[in-house]
Structures are given as C-alpha cells and as structure tokens.
Design a protein around this motif. Sequence first.
Motif, PDB file in Angstrom:
ATOM      1  N   SER A   1       0.834  -1.210   0.000  1.00  0.00           N
ATOM      2  CA  SER A   1       0.000   0.000   0.000  1.00  0.00           C
ATOM      3  C   SER A   1       0.862   1.250   0.000  1.00  0.00           C
ATOM      4  N   ALA A   2       1.917   1.239   0.827  1.00  0.00           N
ATOM      5  CA  ALA A   2       2.801   2.407   0.894  1.00  0.00           C
ATOM      6  C   ALA A   2       3.476   2.661  -0.446  1.00  0.00           C
ATOM      7  N   LYS A   3       3.981   1.586  -1.076  1.00  0.00           N
ATOM      8  CA  LYS A   3       4.677   1.749  -2.355  1.00  0.00           C
ATOM      9  C   LYS A   3       3.716   2.198  -3.456  1.00  0.00           C
ATOM     10  N   HIS A   4       2.478   1.718  -3.366  1.00  0.00           N
ATOM     11  CA  HIS A   4       1.466   2.173  -4.319  1.00  0.00           C
ATOM     12  C   HIS A   4       1.211   3.667  -4.140  1.00  0.00           C
ATOM     13  N   ILE A   5       1.111   4.103  -2.896  1.00  0.00           N
ATOM     14  CA  ILE A   5       0.872   5.524  -2.640  1.00  0.00           C
ATOM     15  C   ILE A   5       2.059   6.358  -3.109  1.00  0.00           C
ATOM     16  N   PHE A   6       3.280   5.810  -2.951  1.00  0.00           N
ATOM     17  CA  PHE A   6       4.458   6.550  -3.421  1.00  0.00           C
ATOM     18  C   PHE A   6       4.413   6.759  -4.939  1.00  0.00           C
ATOM     19  N   THR A   7       3.920   5.744  -5.674  1.00  0.00           N
ATOM     20  CA  THR A   7       3.784   5.934  -7.126  1.00  0.00           C
ATOM     21  C   THR A   7       2.746   7.018  -7.396  1.00  0.00           C
ATOM     22  N   ASP A   8       1.730   7.056  -6.559  1.00  0.00           N
ATOM     23  CA  ASP A   8       0.706   8.092  -6.689  1.00  0.00           C
ATOM     24  C   ASP A   8       1.308   9.472  -6.448  1.00  0.00           C
ATOM     25  N   ILE A   9       2.202   9.557  -5.458  1.00  0.00           N
ATOM     26  CA  ILE A   9       2.854  10.835  -5.135  1.00  0.00           C
ATOM     27  C   ILE A   9       3.734  11.297  -6.300  1.00  0.00           C
ATOM     28  N   ILE A  10       4.529  10.365  -6.833  1.00  0.00           N
ATOM     29  CA  ILE A  10       5.382  10.697  -7.972  1.00  0.00           C
ATOM     30  C   ILE A  10       4.534  11.172  -9.147  1.00  0.00           C
ATOM     31  N   THR A  11       3.433  10.443  -9.354  1.00  0.00           N
ATOM     32  CA  THR A  11       2.501  10.823 -10.405  1.00  0.00           C
ATOM     33  C   THR A  11       2.000  12.255 -10.195  1.00  0.00           C
ATOM     34  N   SER A  12       1.554  12.538  -8.978  1.00  0.00           N
ATOM     35  CA  SER A  12       0.968  13.847  -8.681  1.00  0.00           C
ATOM     36  C   SER A  12       1.977  14.973  -8.860  1.00  0.00           C
ATOM     37  N   VAL A  13       3.191  14.748  -8.364  1.00  0.00           N
ATOM     38  CA  VAL A  13       4.223  15.784  -8.487  1.00  0.00           C
ATOM     39  C   VAL A  13       4.542  16.046  -9.959  1.00  0.00           C
ATOM     40  N   GLY A  14       4.682  14.967 -10.731  1.00  0.00           N
ATOM     41  CA  GLY A  14       4.952  15.120 -12.161  1.00  0.00           C
ATOM     42  C   GLY A  14       3.834  15.844 -12.885  1.00  0.00           C
ATOM     43  N   VAL A  15       2.612  15.497 -12.537  1.00  0.00           N
ATOM     44  CA  VAL A  15       1.449  16.129 -13.170  1.00  0.00           C
ATOM     45  C   VAL A  15       1.387  17.619 -12.825  1.00  0.00           C
ATOM     46  N   ILE A  16       1.602  17.932 -11.569  1.00  0.00           N
ATOM     47  CA  ILE A  16       1.544  19.336 -11.141  1.00  0.00           C
ATOM     48  C   ILE A  16       2.601  20.169 -11.856  1.00  0.00           C
ATOM     49  N   LEU A  17       3.837  19.663 -11.885  1.00  0.00           N
ATOM     50  CA  LEU A  17       4.919  20.393 -12.557  1.00  0.00           C
ATOM     51  C   LEU A  17       4.645  20.526 -14.055  1.00  0.00           C
TER      52      LEU A  17
END
Length: 289
Positions: free
Chosen positions: A143-159
Amino acid sequence: MIQKFALWSIPISIAVLALKLLAWHLTGSVALLSDALESVVNVVAALLAFFAVWVAGKPPDAKHPFGHKKAEYLSAVVEGTLIVLAALLILREAIMALPSPQLHDTPTLGLVVNTLATAINAAWAFMLLRIGRRQSSPALEASAKHIFTDIITSVGVILGLLLALATGWLILDPILAILVALNILWEGWKVIRKSVDGLMDATLSEPDLKAVRSIVEANLGPALEYHDLRGRRSANMIFVEFHLVVEGGMTVAAAHDICDQIEAALKDRFPGSVFVIHLEPDSELHNAV
C-alpha cells in the motif's frame, strides 16, 4: 498495530480521492483525471489491505496450522493487478484527449487542491512504509509503495501542468498522463512480482539468511556442524529448517539442549517464527558449514 493502520488507510484514501476529483473538476485536466483514477485504486487497495491484515492476524487453527499470513500476499497481488488496470484506464483517457487537449478557466485552484492531496498522501505513505517494514507486513508495504507511485505521479502532473500553463502547450497534459500510466504499469508489475515470490515460497532474503546463520553458528556449542539450511518468509514470520550434526555417542537429552539453545536464540531474533532442526550423528558430517 498493523490492523489499526490498515483501517486508517480507508478514510484517508477516500479523502485524497475526493480532493483529486475536485481538482480534476476545477481544471478539466486529463492528467489530473489520471491521478484521480489511480486514487480510486488506492481506496479499493486500502479495503483489501485491511481485510488481508485482519485475516493474517488470525491465529493458526486445525485447517491452517501454519497461520494465515499469506493472505497479505494475496492482497498485494490483487493490489498490483488493480494498479495495472488503473494504468490502462489512464492510457485510454490520455490517448482520447490527444487530438484536442483543453483546460478549464480555474486551473490554479485545481493545482492547489491537488497539491494538498499529494501532501496528505506523502505523510501517510511514509508512515505506512515505516510500520510495514517494522512489522514485516507485505500488505502495508504494498500500500505504501502504491501511494508513493501516486505521489510521484501527482508531483509530475503538477509540474507538467504548470509548464503547460506557462507555455500554452496544452498537449503536455495528455502526454503527461501517458507517461504517468507507463510508470504506474511498471510499479504494478513490481508489486505483483514480489507478492508472487511470497506465495511461491521464495527463499529468504540474503540479510535474513545471514542473520539466521550467524545465530546458529554463535550457539552451536558442542555440536559439530550444521548444513542444508533453507528457509522462507511468510509476512512477518520465517520458516527455517536445517540439519545439526552431533557426536554419535551424545545423549538425546544433551542434543536436545543444544537444539533448544539455538531455537531460543532464533526466536528471540524472529518472534513467532518456526524452526525445525534435524539431528544427525557424526557419520553425516559434511566437513563444511
């Protein structure tokens, strides 16, 4: 403790999903929609993880004498599959948006909302990963690693969206979504592969094997050697067996005392785990440890 954190993952994932859907509604961004779709998987995964941790926490019974720990691996496999499914959905939305990319009139507010959701996700992911590793919980780690991919996704999308707004290149929006999807596919595959190893009784990791060997060697006492050591992990438990060679004339009681000493030391390092020691006379010496 594992069950408590698994339970808290449910309302937190729902809150993050709500924020990301709001961000998509405010911007019309397909990249933010892709981010929200992944969070839908987070909600389902949180429900699965809680159920798996609850089942895994049950004590051994007549039908399951070795416990229910592998329920966590099953949950992680399903979660990995859901991650892959989310990636395919994102690819579909992104490809459909390529011909005519567009954003609504309130992209800045949407990005702020998405940033808030990302911050919540990051704090919770670090907490889950720390507890999952400390408690050797595959479900919480997945679950944690899945959320980390979500975080990377979000940061990339925002930038990326900030760059699109600054340059006017709206085509960056669906392109970002495609890149996000490809990254999520890779992460989903890694979660599935690791979980399947657990289900297939893959050998212990090198650090675990090294720790077991070190403990056995430190507690051999009058035993002559040990050999054929093998083991596997099941969530926070390990199962290890090996052959212990003693002098042929040693009494059963004395040999048993050596086994008890080794087993006690191993259980002190790996609580709740199972160790099987096969006693052999000196005629079975391998002349090597």
